[in-house]
Design an enzyme around this catalytic site. Structure first.
Site, PDB file in Angstrom:
ATOM      1  N   HIS A 164      26.978   5.909   8.369  1.00  0.00           N
ATOM      2  CA  HIS A 164      26.157   5.828   9.595  1.00  0.00           C
ATOM      3  C   HIS A 164      27.030   5.582  10.827  1.00  0.00           C
ATOM      4  CE1 HIS A 164      22.768   5.242   6.741  1.00  0.00           C
ATOM      5  NE2 HIS A 164      23.650   4.464   6.112  1.00  0.00           N
ATOM      6  N   SER A 291      43.066  18.272  32.631  1.00  0.00           N
ATOM      7  CA  SER A 291      41.904  18.485  33.476  1.00  0.00           C
ATOM      8  C   SER A 291      42.397  18.875  34.862  1.00  0.00           C
ATOM      9  CB  SER A 291      41.084  17.205  33.542  1.00  0.00           C
ATOM     10  OG  SER A 291      40.354  17.156  34.744  1.00  0.00           O
ATOM     11  N   LYS A 297      44.035  13.120  31.960  1.00  0.00           N
ATOM     12  CA  LYS A 297      43.358  13.635  30.776  1.00  0.00           C
ATOM     13  C   LYS A 297      44.206  14.539  29.888  1.00  0.00           C
ATOM     14  CE  LYS A 297      39.221  14.063  30.401  1.00  0.00           C
ATOM     15  NZ  LYS A 297      38.002  13.506  29.866  1.00  0.00           N
ATOM     16  N   GLU A 304      37.550  21.015  19.639  1.00  0.00           N
ATOM     17  CA  GLU A 304      36.240  21.241  20.268  1.00  0.00           C
ATOM     18  C   GLU A 304      35.810  22.695  20.152  1.00  0.00           C
ATOM     19  OE1 GLU A 304      35.574  18.778  24.126  1.00  0.00           O
ATOM     20  OE2 GLU A 304      37.724  19.037  23.910  1.00  0.00           O
TER      21      GLU A 304
END
Ligand code: ARG
Length: 483
Positions: A164, A291, A297, A304
């Site tokens: 979980h 970025s 970043k 992804e």
């Protein structure tokens, strides 16, 4: 038909037709600009068919030789980029056949004896897919090896195992990597099973009903390597089924989808682990991007995108399955729509597997013979995280059970101990012995061994468990299997 008439007609079947196709309809119905990638399979299928026609004396040996010569030239033209693919000629099959006839005359026109594009295309797709499955099999082995290498280096690194997404029990990072090896090994198994059913010959089914020529289908199957483990030719046994079903492509896409789903699950973990809140791993810069606005970043674009591309492959599976569902026997043009989803599934899966092997396991440095630039593991961060969330609570319960308490009672007692640790904002292993003994007087000093992460890990010494001895045994098993 005069030479002039022949030149004017732009389609192979045209005498019956009173008007030409509009450009829009030509574009709509043609597949050449995507199915031309099956040209090798198409030529291999044609050569095997021609060889059999000659062996059966359906064509003569001169015609057979001419077909071989023409196909050799066409191969050279395609390989050198000098073959002119024509939209007017609809698909890869008609393009190659037309060029053959241009090169060798009547022999080229005899090639299609006892054959239809329906059994031809079904054969081509199967041959093409078979070789792609073989490449995918190799890539799956590479990826598994990369994961096993990382596992091997990290057997003793401990991270929290989650259920979980809540801290559950400590596990070995090597063990965690091997979970993916299991998934990819099943994917490889599935691919082999799909290969077996893909590797069967439709040729000889002709348009749908078989043919009146004395074809030797088993000979063609043998020539094309469509044989089982024992070398027995594998031939589709019903002509209607042979030309029409694309279940092998659907099965393949389902297997590819599962493989992408496994990649996607792993991607999700890599992304989480890379975030500052975890900092469990780093992936090499070449798999990340910055970025344009936030200078700090480094984004995990590759995982992804892999997660995103999984959606695309799932879509192809839905597309292919839906394509099939309403089709009456036998061949319908709907089936031309099997190619783009199938091709894109293969391309996406292959690229993804390649990139993941390298991203996880690194790239071979030819100078040193060592792989470099795979994922970097932050063992202290993982261990730190495993110390949060009372990951060894089950071990305390097991400890009490060994002292004679029923498990349910032990479970309840530990729940109280966890509550106490929460109010002291410390781990169970940091509670003084006197405090622990308030929960049960049977608790002794040796409890701290079982409350430690390593003690917890070592205790899970069952087959498939996370104890380092078990993980080492699994690594050895995988290495032997993957060699
Ligand atoms: N391009 C077609 C396909 O992909 C080849 C078979 C065409 N057969 C036909 N009868 N129109 O399915």
């Amino acid at each position: 038909m005069s030479k002039n008439q022949l030149d004017k007609k732009s389609q192979a079947w045209s005498a019956l037709f009173s008007e030409p196709m509009s450009d829009l309809v030509k574009r709509y119905t043609s597949s050449v600009f995507f199915d031309k990638r099956m040209w090798q399979a198409d030529i291999a299928g044609s050569l095997a068919h021609a060889e059999m026609l000659a062996a059966q004396s359906i064509i003569n040996t001169e015609d057979h030789a001419s077909i071989q010569r023409g196909m050799a030239q066409i191969t050279a033209e395609i390989e050198s980029g000098n073959f002119e693919w024509k939209l007017d000629l609809e698909d890869v099959h008609l393009n190659i056949e037309a060029r053959l006839t241009q090169l060798v005359g009547d022999a080229g026109k005899r090639l299609h004896t006892g054959r239809s594009r329906n059994d031809q295309v079904a054969t081509d797709v199967r041959l093409w897919l078979r070789s792609e499955i073989d490449l995918i099999g190799d890539l799956l082995i590479d990826l598994q090896k990369s994961l096993v290498d990382v596992a091997d280096k990290n057997v003793d690194v401990i991270l929290p195992g989650f259920t979980h997404l809540q801290v559950a029990q400590p596990v070995s990072f090597g063990h965690h990597m091997l979970a993916y090896v299991e998934m990819f090994s099943r994917d490889a198994e599935r691919m082999l099973e799909v290969r077996r059913r893909t590797n069967r010959l439709p040729l000889g089914a002709a348009a749908l009903a078989g043919t009146s020529y004395p074809l030797d289908r088993e000979r063609v199957a043998r020539t094309l390597g469509m044989v089982d483990d024992k070398g027995n030719p594998q031939v589709c046994q019903n002509s209607l089924d042979a030309v029409s079903d694309r279940d092998f492509a659907i099965e393949f896409t389902a297997a590819a989808t599962l493989c992408m789903v496994h990649i996607s699950r792993m991607s999700e973990e890599l992304i989480l682990w890379m975030s500052q809140n975890f900092s469990f791993i780093k992936i090499a810069d070449r798999f990340t991007t910055g970025s344009s606005i936030m200078p700090q970043k480094k984004n995990p674009d590759v995982p992804e995108l892999a997660r995103g591309k999984t959606g695309r492959v799932v879509g192809h599976l839905m597309g292919l399955i839906t394509l099939m569902k309403g089709q009456p026997l036998a061949y319908n043009k709907d089936n031309q729509e099997d190619k783009e989803p199938l091709f894109d599934t293969v391309d996406t899966l292959k690229d993804t597997l390649r990139i993941f092997s390298e991203m996880i396991g690194g790239q071979l440095n030819p100078a040193t013979g060592v792989k470099e630039g795979g994922i970097t593991v932050n063992a202290p961060a993982m261990e730190q995280a495993a110390l949060k969330g009372y990951a060894t609570a089950t071990d305390l319960a097991d400890y009490l059970v060994k002292k004679g308490l029923p498990f349910r009672d032990a479970h309840e007692i530990v729940a109280h101990a966890v509550k106490a640790a929460t109010s002291h904002t410390c781990d169970l292993s940091e509670l003084p012995l006197t405090v622990l003994q308030e929960f049960n007087p049977m608790i002794e000093k040796d409890v701290y061994e079982c409350l430690s992460l390593r003690g917890s890990l070592n205790a899970r010494n069952t087959l498939g468990g996370t104890a380092p001895v078990q993980v080492h045994a699994q690594i050895a098993r995988h290495r032997a299997r993957l060699e």
